[in-house]
Enzyme design. Structure first.
Site, PDB file in Angstrom:
ATOM      1  N   GLY A 139     -17.225   2.007  25.888  1.00 50.10           N
ATOM      2  CA  GLY A 139     -17.499   3.064  25.405  1.00 50.10           C
ATOM      3  C   GLY A 139     -16.705   2.227  23.966  1.00 50.10           C
ATOM      4  CB  CYS A 196      -1.147   0.043   1.216  1.00 51.09           C
ATOM      5  SG  CYS A 196      -0.211   0.041   3.271  1.00 51.09           S
ATOM      6  CG  HIS A 256      15.105   1.740  -3.582  1.00 54.53           C
ATOM      7  ND1 HIS A 256      14.741   2.984  -3.021  1.00 54.53           N
ATOM      8  CD2 HIS A 256      13.994   0.976  -3.978  1.00 54.53           C
ATOM      9  CE1 HIS A 256      13.269   3.273  -2.974  1.00 54.53           C
ATOM     10  NE2 HIS A 256      12.965   1.994  -3.377  1.00 54.53           N
TER      11      HIS A 256
END
Lengths: 366, 306
Positions: free
Chosen positions: A186, A51, A96
Site C-alpha cells: 500500500g 521550526c 530557559h
C-alpha cells in the site's frame, strides 16, 4: 554591568501558521544575526532558530536599547501586531536556555534534535564573530547541560513516534538492519514515513507492492526501491524481512494460513509485520506463528504513550537538574565578574560515565 | 602453599560475586562503566583461580607425592573447575560480542556451580550445619585435597576430563544465552514489551551466538568422548561398555548433534532452537551429576564407585 537578555517566540506562545513567518532560513540567518550583533548596544549575540522557536540571546550594557532593537527586528518579520514574545533576563534566561537544550521546552519532551540545533546556532554565531567570552561559555555549558540531563534522567529515553518504535523493534528482532528487505504494502503517506525511517537506518532493499502499479512506482522511485503489483505479495513475502502494511483494503490481505505456508519455506527466518492500516491488513492470528512478529497501529501507539508517560514523570527531576546548573552558572559568572574566577563544579556524572567525555566540562574559564 | 591456594580461591569466589554484582548494576544503570568493571573483576578472579589451581597441584605433589595429580577429581574440585570454565567461556563470548549484559544470564550459573562445590559433605552426610561455626568446618572438609584414586592416576585424566568440562561449560553459556533469547522473544511477541528489551541484544544476534557457542563446543565434546573411550580401552580393556556415564554422554552428544542438524539442514531458527539449548543443558547436568549415582565406573563424585 552587562546583562544577558533573551527575547523569543516559541511553539508555546504562537501557532505554527504565525511562527512560520519568524523562522529564519539558513541563508537568512547570517544577515539577521549581523544586524543584531552589529548594533552598538549589543556586545554578544546568538540566534537560535528552529521550526519551533526563534530566540535571540544577547549580552548587553544597555538592555532597553537592545530590547527595542530586537523587538523591532521580530516585529518586522511578524507582520501586523506585536509577536507574542517572552523576555527573560540573566538567571531566568540562562535557565530557559538550559531547559531548551535539555529538551524540556520542546514539543516532544526530551527530543534530541534540539541539542544539535543549539550547537549549530552557537557555531553560526561563533563563525560570524557574534559571540564573546560570555556567550561562548554559556552555550558550551548549555550543550553540556543538555547532555547531562539526558544522561542523568530518562527524559529522552525510548521512541516517541509509531515509526521510530517500529524501527527500534525491528532492531531488537533483526539486530543489523543493513541487510534486510523491507516490503511496503500500500502506497500511503504513513507507509512512506515508516519506510523513510527504516531507510535512515540503512535497511538495504525496499519493495513497494500496491494495487495500482503507478502509485507504487511513484513511492518506490525516489527511495531507490522496486515497485511490484499487489498480486506478487506471496512471492514478495518469501524474501521480505520487515513488512509495512497500510492499504485501505476492507478485509485482511495477509492471512495466518498463508503466513504459515510462507514461514515453512523461509527456513525459520523471522518476519516482522507492521500493520498500520485501519481496518487491519494482517490477521492478528499471524502473531501466534513462530518467528513471526506482528504489531498493529494500536500496539505501536500504546508503546509511544507509555514512553511519553515515562518521560513526563522525569520532567521534574530534569527541570531540577537544569535549574541547579543554571544557578551554578550564574554564581560562577558573578565570581568571575568580581575578578575571583571560581570553576564550575565538576559533575560526578563525567567521572562515572562515558557519555559526555571529559572535554565537555573542562576549560570554560581559560 | 595451602594458604595461597585457599586465599586465592576465596578471592576468586568473591570476585565472581562482585563481577555478577557489577553486571547486574550494568543492567540496571545502563552505565558502560559497570560492564567494564564487571569484566575486569572477572578476569582478575579467573587469574586468582588459576593461581589457586596451580598451587593446589603443587601442594598435592609435595604433600602426597602424587605425580599425576590434577585438580578436578572430587566433588569440590570438579564443580569449582566447572565454574572457572563457565566464567572463562563467558569472558570469551563477551570479548567477541561486546555484550556485557549477557553476564546477568551466565555468571549466576558459575556462582551456583561454586556453591555446589561446597555441599558435598552435606550430601554424603559427613557434615551438617547446626551452628554457624559448622560452615567453616564444612568448607574446610569440602576443600580438603583428596588422595587421587588409583583409577584416576593417569594422563588421560589430564585430557579427557578437561575436554568434557570445556564442552559442558560452553553448553552452560549456551543455556544462559538461550534464557536471554526466550525472555526477549516472549517480550517482543507480547506486543507490550517491557523497556528492558532495549537492553538485551536482538533476537537474531542471540540466536547466532547460541549457535556459535554450540558449534564450537561440539567438536570439543566429541574429542572428550573419544579420549574417554581411549582411556576406557586402556583401563578396562574396551572402548565402549554402555556404562551409564558413557550412555548419557552419548545422549548429550546426540542432542547437540541434533541441534546442529536441525539448524543447518532443517532451517530451524529462534525459539525452538533456544529450547534445544535449554534441554541440552538439562541433559548435560544429568550426565555430569545425576549419572554419578548410577554409574559404578564413573562414580567418582558420588562415592558409588569407591
Amino acid at each position: 554591568m552587562k546583562k544577558l537578555l533573551l527575547i523569543g517566540v516559541s511553539h508555546k506562545t504562537a501557532q505554527v501558521e504565525r511562527r512560520e513567518r519568524l523562522s529564519l532560513s539558513e541563508a537568512a540567518l547570517p544577515d539577521f544575526l549581523g544586524r543584531i550583533s552589529g548594533a552598538p548596544a549589543v556586545a554578544e549575540a546568538v540566534v537560535l532558530s528552529t521550526c519551533n522557536r526563534l530566540e535571540v540571546y544577547v549580552l548587553t550594557e544597555s538592555p532597553s536599547a537592545a530590547r527595542e532593537l530586537i523587538e523591532k527586528e521580530l516585529a518586522a518579520r511578524w507582520g501586523e501586531g506585536a509577536p507574542p514574545w517572552y523576555v527573560r533576563e540573566d538567571l531566568a534566561a540562562v535557565r530557559h536556555l538550559f531547559h531548551v537544550a535539555a529538551g524540556l521546552d520542546s514539543l516532544v519532551i526530551g527530543e534530541g534534535e534540539i541539542l544539535g540545533q543549539v550547537k549549530r546556532a552557537y557555531e553560526a554565531a561563533l563563525g560570524a564573530r557574534g559571540t564573546g567570552k560570555f556567550t561562548n561559555v554559556l552555550f558550551q555549558r548549555a550543550l553540556y547541560v543538555g547532555k547531562l540531563v539526558r544522561a542523568e534522567t530518562r527524559i529522552s529515553e525510548g521512541a516517541t513516534s509509531s515509526a521510530s518504535v517500529a524501527v527500534s523493534l525491528a532492531g531488537k528482532i533483526f539486530g543489523d538492519l543493513t541487510e534486510k528487505n523491507i516490503l511496503i504494502v500500500g502506497a500511503g503517506k504513513m507507509a512512506e514515513l515508516s519506510a523513510r525511517n527504516l531507510l535512515s537506518q540503512k535497511a538495504a532493499r525496499l519493495t513497494v507492492a500496491n494495487r495500482t502499479l503507478d502509485k507504487a512506482t511513484e513511492l518506490a522511485g525516489p527511495l531507490g526501491g522496486r515497485a511490484v503489483p499487489l498480486e506478487d505479495l506471496p512471492e514478495e513475502l518469501l524474501v521480505a524481512d520487515i513488512v509495512i502494511c497500510s492499504t485501505g483494503a476492507p478485509t485482511p490481505l495477509v492471512r495466518a494460513a498463508d503466513v504459515r505456508d510462507i514461514m515453512a519455506r523461509r527456513r525459520g527466518r523471522a518476519l516482522f509485520f507492521i500493520d498500520i492500516a485501519v481496518p487491519r491488513d494482517v490477521e492478528s492470528e499471524v502473531n501466534g506463528i513462530e518467528n513471526v512478529y506482528l504489531y498493529n497501529i494500536d500496539d505501536l501507539q500504546a508503546i509511544v504513550s507509555e514512553t511519553v508517560g515515562r518521560r513526563r514523570s522525569e520532567i521534574e527531576k530534569a527541570t531540577l537538574l537544569a535549574d541547579r546548573k543554571a544557578e551554578e552558572f550564574c554564581r560562577c559568572c558573578e565570581s568571575w565578574q568580581a575578578g575571583r574566577p571560581a570553576p564550575f563544579a565538576h559533575s560526578d556524572f563525567l567521572s562515572r560515565s562515558s557519555v559526555g567525555g571529559p572535554a565537555a566540562d573542562a576549560t570554560f574559564l581559560e | 602453599m595451602r594458604l595461597i591456594e585457599a586465599w586465592t580461591f576465596g578471592v576468586a569466589f568473591a570476585g565472581y560475586a562482585v563481577g555478577l554484582f557489577f553486571y547486574v548494576g550494568y543492567a540496571l544503570s545502563r552505565r558502560e562503566m559497570w560492564g567494564r568493571w564487571g569484566r575486569r573483576v572477572l578476569i582478575f578472579a579467573v587469574g586468582c583461580q588459576i593461581v589457586s589451581l596451580v598451587t593446589r597441584v603443587m601442594a598435592a605433589r609435595t604433600v602426597f607425592g602424587q605425580n599425576w595429580y590434577v585438580p578436578w577429581s572430587n566433588w569440590f574440585e570438579s564443580f569449582s573447575f566447572f565454574a572457572f570454565l563457565i566464567v572463562v567461556g563467558f569472558l570469551l563470548i563477551e570479548t567477541s560480542s561486546s555484550l556485557p549484559i549477557l553476564g546477568v544470564f551466565v555468571v549466576p550459573f558459575a556462582g551456583l556451580a561454586l556453591l555446589m562445590s561446597f555441599i558435598e559433605p552435606l550430601l554424603s552426610g559427613q557434615a551438617s550445619i547446626v551452628r554457624a561455626a559448622d560452615l567453616g568446618l564444612l568448607l574446610s572438609s569440602a576443600r580438603a585435597i583428596p588422595q587421587l584414586p588409583p583409577a584416576l592416576q593417569s594422563y588421560w585424566m589430564a585430557v579427557h576430563v578437561p575436554a568434557m568440562f570445556v564442552a559442558y561449560a560452553a553448553f552452560t553459556n549456551a543455556f544462559g544465552l538461550g534464557l536471554a533469547y526466550l525472555i526477549q522473544e516472549r517480550q517482543i511477541k507480547s506486543r507490550r514489551p517491557a523497556e528492558f528489551i532495549y537492553r538485551l541484544p536482538s533476537l537474531e544476534e542471540l540466536d547466532r551466538l547460541i549457535y556459535k557457542v554450540i558449534f564450537l563446543a561440539f567438536p570439543v565434546l566429541t574429542l572428550g568422548i573419544i579420549l574417554g573411550a581411549r582411556w576406557a580401552y586402556e583401563a578396562w580393556g574396551r572402548y565402549w561398555g554402555w556404562d551409564p556415564k558413557e550412555t548419557w554422554a552419548l545422549i548429550t552428544w546426540l542432542i547437540y548433534l541434533a541441534y546442529l542438524h536441525v539448524r543447518l539442514a532443517g532451517g530451524w531458527r529462534g525459539r525452538r532452537t533456544a529450547y534445544f539449548a535449554l534441554f541440552g543443558f538439562a541433559v548435560v547436568l544429568f550426565t555430569y551429576v545425576g549419572v554419578n549415582y548410577l554409574s559404578v565406573l564413573h562414580g567418582f563424585l558420588s562415592g558409588v564407585g569407591r
